[in-house]
Design an enzyme around this catalytic site. Structure first.
Site, PDB file in Angstrom:
ATOM      1  CD  GLU A  79      -2.433  -1.703   2.459  1.00  0.00           C
ATOM      2  OE1 GLU A  79      -2.485  -0.911   3.405  1.00  0.00           O
ATOM      3  OE2 GLU A  79      -2.779  -2.888   2.562  1.00  0.00           O
ATOM      4  CG  ASP A 106      -4.213  -3.416   8.032  1.00  0.00           C
ATOM      5  OD1 ASP A 106      -5.224  -3.799   7.423  1.00  0.00           O
ATOM      6  OD2 ASP A 106      -3.468  -2.518   7.613  1.00  0.00           O
ATOM      7  CG  HIS A 157      -0.182  -0.066   7.636  1.00  0.00           C
ATOM      8  ND1 HIS A 157      -0.191   0.676   6.485  1.00  0.00           N
ATOM      9  CD2 HIS A 157      -1.051  -1.094   7.408  1.00  0.00           C
ATOM     10  CE1 HIS A 157      -1.008   0.138   5.599  1.00  0.00           C
ATOM     11  NE2 HIS A 157      -1.540  -0.940   6.136  1.00  0.00           N
TER      12      HIS A 157
END
Ligand SMILES: C[C@H](O)[C@@H](O)[C@@H](O)C(=O)CO
Ligand SMILES: [Mn+2]
Length: 593
Positions: free
Chosen positions: A340, A364, A530
């Protein structure tokens, strides 16, 4: 294939410093002082390795440093020899400003020998005062017990401080001049993937290299990757990356032919992303001279979601295998890749990697499970380190296969430097991982995702760098342990989420203070979606590294006795070290401002 970014790494410069008075004083100290420098060099060479597995190299000044002329000769030698961190050692009084290391970017420390024959500690204090007055923060090292002048040992407390300082100082200098390769742009509005050039340039001394994700399509279409290696890699994948259950509903199943094509694309993406990061001489042989050079990237990020993953196989395989300490070419240093394109998590992974020489887990911070919620969902009563609840760390893609915890140190699950991992442990990590067709609802373009769970009992450190408007970067740290749940309990909790993604259950060590009042508060205080998990309780190293870069730490559970920062930090307050850290970082500003 060697990672060229991890070759010719900065050396450690050692500065034997002495009272310059000839006619007796200096002569009486020459051997003792130079021997002290040689002992430190031997200690460093013995205990510390670069990320490529080679012993850390030391450079000692040609002479003892009794004044500015010898200090400058030493600085010149350090420049020529690519010295990235400097350590001054002395058993005696010397002339602070005439001998001190004045380089504004070299992390620096001074070891003042705790002896009584000569005033080594007095020089230490005097030169640290100079560093404080001149805005050149330096670390002071002073053993707690008096040593005889002829004592040729380095006491354990001094040894630990020297090694911690060198590890962190080398991390600073290894990053300097390298790049973060941003493949794509902002992913799904994730703030961490709005790559902040100022952070990378001013705080880390690095550059951001930007490429569009279409570069991967172009290289796949044009065959700009090592075809021979591709065949070898695909064969290895078929043999070592077992495909598990397809969790997609019948309406979203992809054909065998499609899945096979996705595997091939995923392997090509891994080869191409690596080449984009560090280059590949094979491409020059194929006539692609520019592509062969790479982007000098010691870390990278891949946007993936959504535009790429809506049409093309996702980056999960690429991210997982590059972050892992082995692949079809055998054991090797991991390539740090953030999914990401969360560059802040990528920087945090890079810190963890350089401080441990081991692979990292990118995740995450997905769920806080209270003991009651776990009981409710599975009938299981959490106990031991997990008794206050557990955190669910999980993200498709960039969790290294080392994160299975199938490697071990002293009988505990670990993530080790690649050169310490055994053949059996490589196989065990591969066997503990299954690869699954990605969830079509999230990844319409397909791709294969990893499923594993981390073995419990691994001492671990969870971290995250956040960017705060008006303040700059700030770091969060939580030391703790991975937790193993009984299979049925794990499934009861894991199957509710995305079982095609790798899971780590984590329990932070609680102190009863601030954010560490409870496991819930650790998550409640976390600054982003994160986090990074590194092996070992290395929060102290993160704190030392952060202080070298002037990044304040706003949450940690590391005991005060383990905290090592430059001596001048104390002038910003000795009661309440967190506030002093903020004041010092704000006063000094970024290292490369
Ligand atoms: C559901 C999204 O597609 C996932 O990527 C999400 O779980 C994230 O990882 C967001 O950080
Ligand atoms: Mn995520």
């Amino acid at each position: 294939m060697k990672n060229p970014i991890l070759e010719n790494l900065p050396k450690v410069g050692i500065r034997p410093t002495i009272d310059g008075r000839l006619g007796g004083v200096r002569e009486s100290l020459e051997k003792q002082t130079m021997d002290q420098a040689k002992r430190v060099a031997a200690l460093i060479r013995k205990h510390l390795k670069y990320p490529n597995g080679k012993a850390v190299q030391c450079v000692i000044a040609d002479t003892c440093i009794g004044g500015v002329t010898e200090a400058n000769a030493c600085a010149e030698k350090f420049r020529v020899e690519n010295v990235g961190v400097s350590l001054t050692v002395t058993p005696c009084w010397c002339y602070g400003s005439e001998t001190m290391d004045m380089d504004r970017h070299l992390p620096k420390a001074i070891w003042g020998f705790n002896g009584t024959e000569r005033p080594g500690a007095v020089y230490l204090a005097a030169s640290l005062a100079g560093h404080t007055q001149k805005g050149l923060p330096a670390f002071g090292i002073y053993g707690k017990d008096v040593q005889e002048a002829g004592d040729k040992t380095i006491p354990a407390d001094v040894e630990e401080k020297i090694l911690n300082f060198i590890r962190c100082g080398l991390a600073v200098s290894t990053m300097r001049g390298k790049a973060y390769l941003s493949m794509g742009g902002t992913s799904m509005g994730i703030a961490g993937s709005m790559v902040d050039y100022n952070f990378w340039e001013k705080w880390l001394g690095m550059r951001v290299e930007d490429i569009d994700m279409s570069e991967l399509i172009g290289r796949m279409d044009k065959g700009i990757f090592d075809q021979k290696e591709f065949k070898k890699a695909l064969a290895w994948v078929k043999k070592n990356c077992p495909e598990g259950k397809d969790y997609n509903p019948d309406t979203h199943l992809r054909s065998r032919e499609t899945l096979d094509a996705e595997w091939e694309t995923n392997v090509k993406m891994a080869l191409i992303a690596r080449d984009l990061m560090v280059g590949n001489p094979k491409l020059a042989e194929m006539g692609f001279g520019e592509q062969a050079l790479g982007h000098q990237a010691i870390a990278a990020g891949f946007q993936g979601q959504r535009q790429w993953t809506d049409y093309f196989p996702n980056g999960d395989f690429m991210e997982a295998i590059l972050n892992t300490s082995f692949d079809w070419n055998g054991k090797r240093a991991p390539y740090i890749v953030a999914t990401e394109n969360d560059a802040l998590n990528g920087a945090t992974m890079l810190f963890g990697y350089l401080l441990s020489n081991s692979a990292q887990i990118f995740a995450d911070l997905r769920t806080y499970w209270s003991p009651d919620a776990v009981k409710q969902a599975s009938g299981h009563k959490l106990k031991g380190e997990a008794k206050d609840g557990i955190l669910h760390l999980i993200n498709s893609g960039p969790a290294a296969l080392d994160g299975t915890g199938e490697q071990s140190v002293d009988g505990k699950p670990a993530m080790k430097p690649f050169w310490e991992i055994t053949r059996e442990e490589v196989d065990a990590c591969l066997k503990a991982t299954t690869w699954h067709p990605s969830m079509t609802e999230y990844f319409p373009g397909g791709g294969m995702s990893t499923r594993y769970k981390t073995k419990g009992g691994m001492p671990a450190t969870m971290t995250r760098i956040n960017l705060i408007d008006g303040l700059g970067p700030a770091l969060q740290i939580a030391e703790g342990y991975t937790v193993e749940l009984p299979e049925d309990v794990h499934d009861a909790l894991d199957q509710r989420t995305n079982p095609t993604w790798p899971t780590t259950w984590f329990a932070p060590i609680l102190t009863g203070q601030g954010a560490f009042r409870s496991t819930y508060e650790v998550m409640n205080n976390w600054g982003a979606n994160h986090c990074v998990m590194s092996c070992g309780h290395i929060g102290d190293r993160f704190i030392t590294l952060a202080s070298m870069l002037r990044i304040p730490v706003y949450m940690h559970n590391v005991g005060e006795e383990r905290i090592m920062r430059p001596s001048s930090w104390r002038a910003f307050g000795t009661a309440g070290l967190e506030g002093a850290d903020f004041r010092a970082c704000q006063t000094y500003g970024p290292l490369y401002k």
